[in-house]
Every structure is written in C-alpha cells, then in structure tokens.
Design a protein around this motif. Sequence first.
Motif, PDB file in Angstrom:
ATOM      1  N   MET A 109      24.936  21.083 -25.267  1.00 58.73           N
ATOM      2  CA  MET A 109      24.600  20.737 -23.895  1.00 58.73           C
ATOM      3  C   MET A 109      23.211  21.258 -23.519  1.00 58.73           C
ATOM      4  N   MET A 110      22.902  22.488 -23.903  1.00 62.32           N
ATOM      5  CA  MET A 110      21.599  23.057 -23.564  1.00 62.32           C
ATOM      6  C   MET A 110      20.469  22.346 -24.292  1.00 62.32           C
ATOM      7  N   THR A 111      20.735  21.895 -25.504  1.00 60.00           N
ATOM      8  CA  THR A 111      19.711  21.155 -26.239  1.00 60.00           C
ATOM      9  C   THR A 111      19.365  19.870 -25.507  1.00 60.00           C
ATOM     10  N   PHE A 112      20.366  19.218 -24.962  1.00 61.88           N
ATOM     11  CA  PHE A 112      20.127  17.995 -24.194  1.00 61.88           C
ATOM     12  C   PHE A 112      19.262  18.272 -22.976  1.00 61.88           C
ATOM     13  N   MET A 113      19.488  19.398 -22.302  1.00 60.76           N
ATOM     14  CA  MET A 113      18.692  19.757 -21.121  1.00 60.76           C
ATOM     15  C   MET A 113      17.242  20.019 -21.495  1.00 60.76           C
ATOM     16  N   TRP A 114      17.022  20.710 -22.617  1.00 61.10           N
ATOM     17  CA  TRP A 114      15.653  20.962 -23.052  1.00 61.10           C
ATOM     18  C   TRP A 114      14.949  19.660 -23.457  1.00 61.10           C
ATOM     19  N   VAL A 115      15.669  18.761 -24.102  1.00 63.91           N
ATOM     20  CA  VAL A 115      15.083  17.460 -24.476  1.00 63.91           C
ATOM     21  C   VAL A 115      14.747  16.661 -23.222  1.00 63.91           C
ATOM     22  N   ALA A 116      15.634  16.694 -22.242  1.00 64.95           N
ATOM     23  CA  ALA A 116      15.369  15.987 -20.985  1.00 64.95           C
ATOM     24  C   ALA A 116      14.150  16.572 -20.284  1.00 64.95           C
ATOM     25  N   LEU A 117      14.009  17.900 -20.316  1.00 64.89           N
ATOM     26  CA  LEU A 117      12.845  18.547 -19.700  1.00 64.89           C
ATOM     27  C   LEU A 117      11.556  18.147 -20.402  1.00 64.89           C
ATOM     28  N   VAL A 118      11.578  18.081 -21.705  1.00 65.66           N
ATOM     29  CA  VAL A 118      10.387  17.655 -22.450  1.00 65.66           C
ATOM     30  C   VAL A 118      10.044  16.202 -22.124  1.00 65.66           C
ATOM     31  N   LEU A 119      11.046  15.343 -22.016  1.00 63.49           N
ATOM     32  CA  LEU A 119      10.789  13.938 -21.675  1.00 63.49           C
ATOM     33  C   LEU A 119      10.221  13.798 -20.259  1.00 63.49           C
ATOM     34  N   VAL A 120      10.719  14.606 -19.338  1.00 60.88           N
ATOM     35  CA  VAL A 120      10.180  14.579 -17.973  1.00 60.88           C
ATOM     36  C   VAL A 120       8.712  15.011 -17.983  1.00 60.88           C
ATOM     37  N   LEU A 121       8.395  16.059 -18.735  1.00 62.87           N
ATOM     38  CA  LEU A 121       7.009  16.534 -18.798  1.00 62.87           C
ATOM     39  C   LEU A 121       6.096  15.512 -19.479  1.00 62.87           C
ATOM     40  N   LEU A 122       6.599  14.817 -20.496  1.00 61.70           N
ATOM     41  CA  LEU A 122       5.796  13.764 -21.135  1.00 61.70           C
ATOM     42  C   LEU A 122       5.540  12.596 -20.189  1.00 61.70           C
ATOM     43  N   SER A 123       6.542  12.241 -19.403  1.00 60.44           N
ATOM     44  CA  SER A 123       6.328  11.156 -18.444  1.00 60.44           C
ATOM     45  C   SER A 123       5.362  11.597 -17.341  1.00 60.44           C
ATOM     46  N   ILE A 164       8.303  16.630 -10.668  1.00 63.32           N
ATOM     47  CA  ILE A 164       8.313  18.082 -10.474  1.00 63.32           C
ATOM     48  C   ILE A 164       9.671  18.520  -9.941  1.00 63.32           C
ATOM     49  N   ILE A 165      10.217  17.730  -9.018  1.00 64.49           N
ATOM     50  CA  ILE A 165      11.552  18.031  -8.502  1.00 64.49           C
ATOM     51  C   ILE A 165      12.588  17.949  -9.630  1.00 64.49           C
ATOM     52  N   SER A 166      12.472  16.935 -10.483  1.00 60.39           N
ATOM     53  CA  SER A 166      13.411  16.778 -11.596  1.00 60.39           C
ATOM     54  C   SER A 166      13.294  17.932 -12.590  1.00 60.39           C
ATOM     55  N   ALA A 167      12.063  18.319 -12.913  1.00 63.33           N
ATOM     56  CA  ALA A 167      11.863  19.415 -13.856  1.00 63.33           C
ATOM     57  C   ALA A 167      12.399  20.725 -13.287  1.00 63.33           C
ATOM     58  N   THR A 168      12.204  20.945 -11.999  1.00 65.09           N
ATOM     59  CA  THR A 168      12.722  22.163 -11.371  1.00 65.09           C
ATOM     60  C   THR A 168      14.248  22.163 -11.367  1.00 65.09           C
ATOM     61  N   ALA A 169      14.855  21.028 -11.126  1.00 64.22           N
ATOM     62  CA  ALA A 169      16.321  20.941 -11.163  1.00 64.22           C
ATOM     63  C   ALA A 169      16.839  21.200 -12.576  1.00 64.22           C
ATOM     64  N   LEU A 170      16.156  20.667 -13.576  1.00 59.78           N
ATOM     65  CA  LEU A 170      16.576  20.924 -14.954  1.00 59.78           C
ATOM     66  C   LEU A 170      16.432  22.399 -15.307  1.00 59.78           C
ATOM     67  N   SER A 230      16.667  24.823 -13.219  1.00 53.32           N
ATOM     68  CA  SER A 230      17.736  25.499 -12.507  1.00 53.32           C
ATOM     69  C   SER A 230      19.060  25.409 -13.270  1.00 53.32           C
ATOM     70  N   ILE A 231      19.308  24.281 -13.885  1.00 48.53           N
ATOM     71  CA  ILE A 231      20.520  24.123 -14.688  1.00 48.53           C
ATOM     72  C   ILE A 231      20.431  24.946 -15.974  1.00 48.53           C
ATOM     73  N   ILE A 232      19.261  24.920 -16.614  1.00 49.38           N
ATOM     74  CA  ILE A 232      19.092  25.657 -17.875  1.00 49.38           C
ATOM     75  C   ILE A 232      19.257  27.155 -17.660  1.00 49.38           C
ATOM     76  N   PHE A 233      18.645  27.696 -16.612  1.00 50.27           N
ATOM     77  CA  PHE A 233      18.703  29.135 -16.371  1.00 50.27           C
ATOM     78  C   PHE A 233      19.915  29.549 -15.538  1.00 50.27           C
TER      79      PHE A 233
END
Length: 93
Positions: free
Chosen positions: A1-15, A43-49, A51-54
């Motif tokens: 589950m955490m790996t998925f969150m980190w991948v989603a965060l990287v995709l958000v930053l790439l976009s 930025i809102i999406s990355a901050t929410a991710l 928040s979930i990761i930490f």
Amino acid sequence: MMTFMWVALVLVLLSMLGLMYRVFKGPSIPDRLIALDGIGILIISATALLSIIFDTEFFIEVILLVAIMSFIGTVSFSKFIEKGEIIQYDRDR
C-alpha cells in the motif's frame, strides 16, 4: 500500500513538471493561468498523499490554506486578464 502512495506522489510531481512547462512556454496568458490552477490542485494532491504516507492530520490545515490561496489567485488573475485591474475604485464620488 505504501509503495502505491509513493508511486502516486512521484506521478503527481511529474505531472507538475508538465504544467510548469506550460506556465513558462504557454502560447497565451489564459493557458498559463489554467496551468497555475492545475499546479495548485497538484500541490493539494501531493500534500494529501504526504499526509496519508506520514499518517498525520497536520497537513489538513495546509491543504485548506493552499486551496483558499489557489482560488483567490485564480479569481484575481482572471479578473486582471478580463478588466486590466483587480480593485476598481469608484470615481463618481
């Protein structure tokens, strides 16, 4: 589950990098404005991710603050593009 969150965060930053390209190379000012609004959403999406990761609720206030600032910025820039000024003074007084 955490790996998925980190991948989603990287995709958000790439976009976000793609939208930053549109801000700098956009063909028109409204395109740049929409890209800035998209960056605010990301930025809102990355901050929410984050928040979930930490696993913390501290970032919720940050999300609300960024959302309000993004909305105010979008409205202000739109009004400036449309009328050429943000605050109108009544000259009839």
